[in-house]
Design an enzyme around this catalytic site. Structure first.
Site, PDB file in Angstrom:
ATOM      1  N   ASP A 279     -44.022  57.096  20.772  1.00 26.78           N
ATOM      2  CA  ASP A 279     -42.918  56.586  21.562  1.00 26.78           C
ATOM      3  C   ASP A 279     -42.281  57.818  22.224  1.00 26.78           C
ATOM      4  OD1 ASP A 279     -40.613  53.851  20.966  1.00 26.78           O
ATOM      5  OD2 ASP A 279     -40.966  55.086  22.743  1.00 26.78           O
TER       6      ASP A 279
HETATM    7  C1  GLC Z   1     -38.642  53.572  24.712  1.00 30.08           C
HETATM    8  C2  GLC Z   1     -39.177  52.429  23.906  1.00 30.08           C
HETATM    9  C3  GLC Z   1     -40.617  52.104  24.222  1.00 30.08           C
HETATM   10  C4  GLC Z   1     -40.902  52.429  25.675  1.00 30.08           C
HETATM   11  C5  GLC Z   1     -40.796  53.931  25.829  1.00 30.08           C
HETATM   12  C6  GLC Z   1     -40.999  54.365  27.290  1.00 30.08           C
HETATM   13  O1  GLC Z   1     -37.702  54.308  23.994  1.00 30.08           O
HETATM   14  O2  GLC Z   1     -39.002  52.447  22.493  1.00 30.08           O
HETATM   15  O3  GLC Z   1     -40.826  50.714  23.934  1.00 30.08           O
HETATM   16  O4  GLC Z   1     -42.194  51.964  26.032  1.00 30.08           O
HETATM   17  O5  GLC Z   1     -39.562  54.447  25.349  1.00 30.08           O
HETATM   18  O6  GLC Z   1     -39.952  53.885  28.079  1.00 30.08           O
END
Ligand code: GLC
Length: 739
Positions: free
Chosen positions: A228
């Site tokens: 993430d």
């Molecule tokens: C965010 C989310 C994830 C997302 C990523 C990119 O914090 O937890 O679901 O795809 O960052 O935006």
């Protein structure tokens, strides 16, 4: 596109591939002809940022269609609908040059307070997994990669980047992993996103058990594990655990750390090669270079899809559908400023937005409006409510649109209540209106208690995407017969929810103390009433279920056949829900568990017999001592439910289950030894042979004796006074069980 062999690249180049080239892309290797691949959100539309980038939805993104979020799609119980959303999101990804979409999100709704429940399908792992797999297959059919997220046990937003989800293995296996398992093994997503949180103390991004032993070695995942955004702490530990791609990038310091670790012999270069190979494997997913605008017709498709996600919770006094040419008072700012998506990384720059008021007016008839309240406080509460009551009094039906503002990633809710001014408005309107319909537009369940009995009809509209206003008008007017069903239980009180005492945790830990008893599994097992159960949903027609038959097809499988008839006067769609109830096995089982479902469209009077297989997993529990899924021999009741609480047909069958593969050891209990089909008789024989006359008389005189000592490990039992057996005797018996 031929990818270069990582072994031909320098260690520095390979290491640099393992972090993004920028906020949204992989790193290109121009000299090797390796293009960058754009990864971006998802899940229910494309959030393509060209300039300032962020992972929380703050900065602008390209216009795209905001399709129904997962909370709505989950309520459809329709894998074809989930697939359609996936296909259309995939088309728009290619139009916007995106190679990998960061979705679907399939985390289980452990608590209704989770701020991100709008992005997830259900409290049930089967429903989540089947819908998620359909989405992934369809998305990837468009030549775009999917990323199933957030792996794993990311069931709250509070402290999400550090909190440890403390979950026993049986609960992980039976509740929090199955949706990922089904999607990985059946739909083969291009990527899996490791979650921010820890799992049993170890960051998901650095969790070798999760990312390598389970995901790759057990499930056979061959794609890319991506972090993430901003989740990676120790890059070398993450790489060794199985995390291929750190996002965002670039990160020269971590690249250097990887090179150093290899040079110092801390990290095997083969690990770097394997991850680099997987990241390079994404390059075949580069979005379409000839980028185009998203197709305008997607808006109409979004409206059709959204309508089948709407759940009709209550419909007394034939309040719905709205009578043609009746006078309708539309009340509530959510009718003109709709809530149609949540905030955070999934926030789409919608190409256009329907409002329920406009859509109802377009359908014709006399439609008046009063805001009733203003979430931003710009209206005088007394005046706006009096206006709403006046408008309601003059109508045949008042339709009150209520909802929540600010449901977002990063924050959990603290209660289940709608804002007070909305609750009071519903009650005030219901006092004067001949009929009152309440339309909920929320990302998760809310309490209905204060006004439930005042409303003639209640519609759960969820967050339906940009065309949700039109979809709601279609359902309210009867143009569409509602067919949604609850994918999450609606409790009477927050205190009744199984995670109430442990959510969202303390001192950096959240203990999943309810175990497998999540959602309806809890309510049905303890007999706790809810306002509306998982699986509940009404229709403008009626259905009958009969002719249930269950045929056992093996030691651990069966086939269910059941006939559904549309007994009403208009076409409709019905969800056949098959649950399994059992007490077989040495673990406590939920009262019943959803094990199969399908949605059927039926014309008035039409009958359809559906056949649903119940494979091994439908009867299994996860045995942590044996480290495997196990079907215990015994009785299993196959139940067809209108919902998780109301069974309309059932049939019991007996399954042989797994041969008792109990692997005995000296640490097994005396009871397990005596119950073993081979070792038991041999041990009893040895005990009898070595017993004195007095011991034999004691044993006969006190038959309860064995129950008192049954739980003693065999190894310790040997040291009882007067025991004549030796550890060699037990070892000899053990050998007979392994022949
Ligand atoms: C965010 C989310 C994830 C997302 C990523 C990119 O914090 O937890 O679901 O795809 O960052 O935006």
């Amino acid at each position: 596109m031929q990818q270069p062999d990582p072994a031909a690249l320098s260690l520095e180049d390979k290491a640099s591939l393992l972090a993004g080239g920028d906020f949204w892309s992989t790193r290109p290797l121009d000299e090797a002809g390796v293009p960058a691949v754009v990864l971006t959100d998802g899940p229910h539309g494309i959030r393509r940022q060209r300039a300032d980038a962020d992972h929380l939805g703050f900065h602008a993104s390209e216009p795209a269609t905001c399709f129904p979020p997962a909370v709505a799609v989950g309520s459809s119980w329709d894998s074809e609908l989930a697939a359609k959303v996936g296909e259309l999101v995939g088309r728009e990804a290619r139009a916007l040059g995106v190679g990998v979409v960061l979705g679907p999100g399939v985390n289980i709704k452990r608590s209704p307070l989770c701020g991100r429940n709008f992005e997830y399908y259900s409290e049930d792992p089967l429903l989540s997994g089947v819908l998620g797999a359909a989405f992934v297959r369809a998305l990837q059919s468009q030549g775009v990669g999917a990323t199933v997220k957030h792996f794993a046990a990311n069931n709250q937003e509070t402290g999400r980047m550090r909190v440890s989800s403390d979950v026993d293995e049986r609960t992980l296996r039976e509740i929090y992993l199955p949706a990922f398992e089904r999607i990985v093994t059946e739909a083969r997503p291009a990527a899996v996103m490791a979650a921010y949180n820890r799992v049993n103390g170890v960051p998901a991004s650095e969790n070798h058990w999760l990312l390598t032993e389970v995901l790759r070695e057990e499930w056979g995942f061959e794609g890319v594990v991506v972090s993430d955004w901003g989740a990676v702490g120790d890059r070398v530990a993450a790489l060794a655990a199985g995390l291929d791609l750190q996002m965002p990038g670039p990160d020269a310091a971590n690249d250097a750390a990887i090179v150093r670790a290899v040079r110092e012999g801390v990290l095997d270069e083969a690990v770097v090669d394997a991850s680099a190979r997987r990241v390079l494997g994404l390059t075949g997913l580069v979005g379409n270079s000839a980028e185009t605008a998203v197709p305008a017709e997607h808006h109409a498709l979004a409206r059709e899809l959204a309508a089948d996600c709407v759940v009709l919770l209550k419909n007394d006094n034939a309040a719905l559908p709205l009578a043609e040419h009746s006078r309708v008072a539309v009340i509530g700012e959510f009718a003109t400023v709709p809530a149609f998506q949540g905030d955070g990384s999934s926030r789409i720059n919608a190409t256009r937005v329907d409002t329920p008021l406009e859509a109802l007016r377009e359908l014709g008839g006399t439609v008046t409006y009063a805001a009733g309240f203003a979430s931003d406080g710009t209206l005088d509460p007394e005046e706006s409510r009096e206006e709403a009551v006046r408008v309601a009094r003059e109508a045949d039906t008042a339709v009150v649109f209520v909802g929540l503002r600010g449901e977002t990633e990063g924050t959990d809710r603290e209660h289940l209540e709608l804002p007070a001014e909305q609750r009071e408005l519903v009650r005030a309107v219901a006092t004067v209106a001949p009929r009152t319909v309440v339309v909920l537009t929320t990302g998760g369940v809310v309490s209905l208690e204060e006004w439930h009995d005042d409303a003639d009809a209640i519609v759960a509209g969820w967050l339906l995407g940009q065309a949700g206003g039109g979809a709601l008008a279609d359902v309210l007017s009867g143009a569409v017969n509602p067919s949604g069903h609850l994918a999450e239980s609606v409790p009477l009180r927050l205190e009744d929810t199984p995670s109430y005492l442990t959510f969202p945790g303390e001192a950096g830990h959240v203990r999943y103390g309810e175990g497998v008893m999540v959602g309806y599994r809890h309510y049905e097992s303890v007999g706790r009433a809810v306002r509306y159960p998982f699986g509940h949903g009404l229709s403008y027609t009626t259905f009958r279920t009969d002719n249930l038959s269950v045929d056992v097809t093996g030691d651990d499988s069966a086939t269910v056949r059941v006939t559904v008839t549309n007994t009403g006067d208009r076409a409709g769609k019905h969800v056949v829900q098959v649950y399994v109830a059992t007490t077989a096995g040495p673990v406590r089982r939920p009262a019943r568990e959803l094990r199969a479902f399908t949605k059927v469209a039926l014309r008035p009077g039409e009958s359809r017999t559906v056949e649903l297989p119940l494979e091994r997993r439908a009867f299994s529990y996860y045995d942590i001592e044996q480290g495997r899924w196990t079907v215990a021999s015994g009785a299993y009741t196959v139940q067809v439910g209108e919902n998780a609480s109301r069974v309309v047909a059932e049939q019991s069958v007996t399954l042989a289950g797994d041969a008792d593969g109990t692997v005995l050891s000296l640490d097994s209990s005396l009871g397990e030894w005596l119950a073993h089909p081979v070792a038991g008789p041999l041990l009893q024989q040895a005990l009898d042979a070595g017993a004195t006359e007095e011991q034999r008389q004691q044993s006969e005189a006190n038959s309860g004796l064995i129950h008192m000592v049954a739980s003693i490990p065999a190894r310790q039992f040997l040291h009882f006074p007067g025991m004549s057996l030796s550890i060699d005797d037990l070892a000899r018996i053990l050998e007979t069980t392994t022949r």
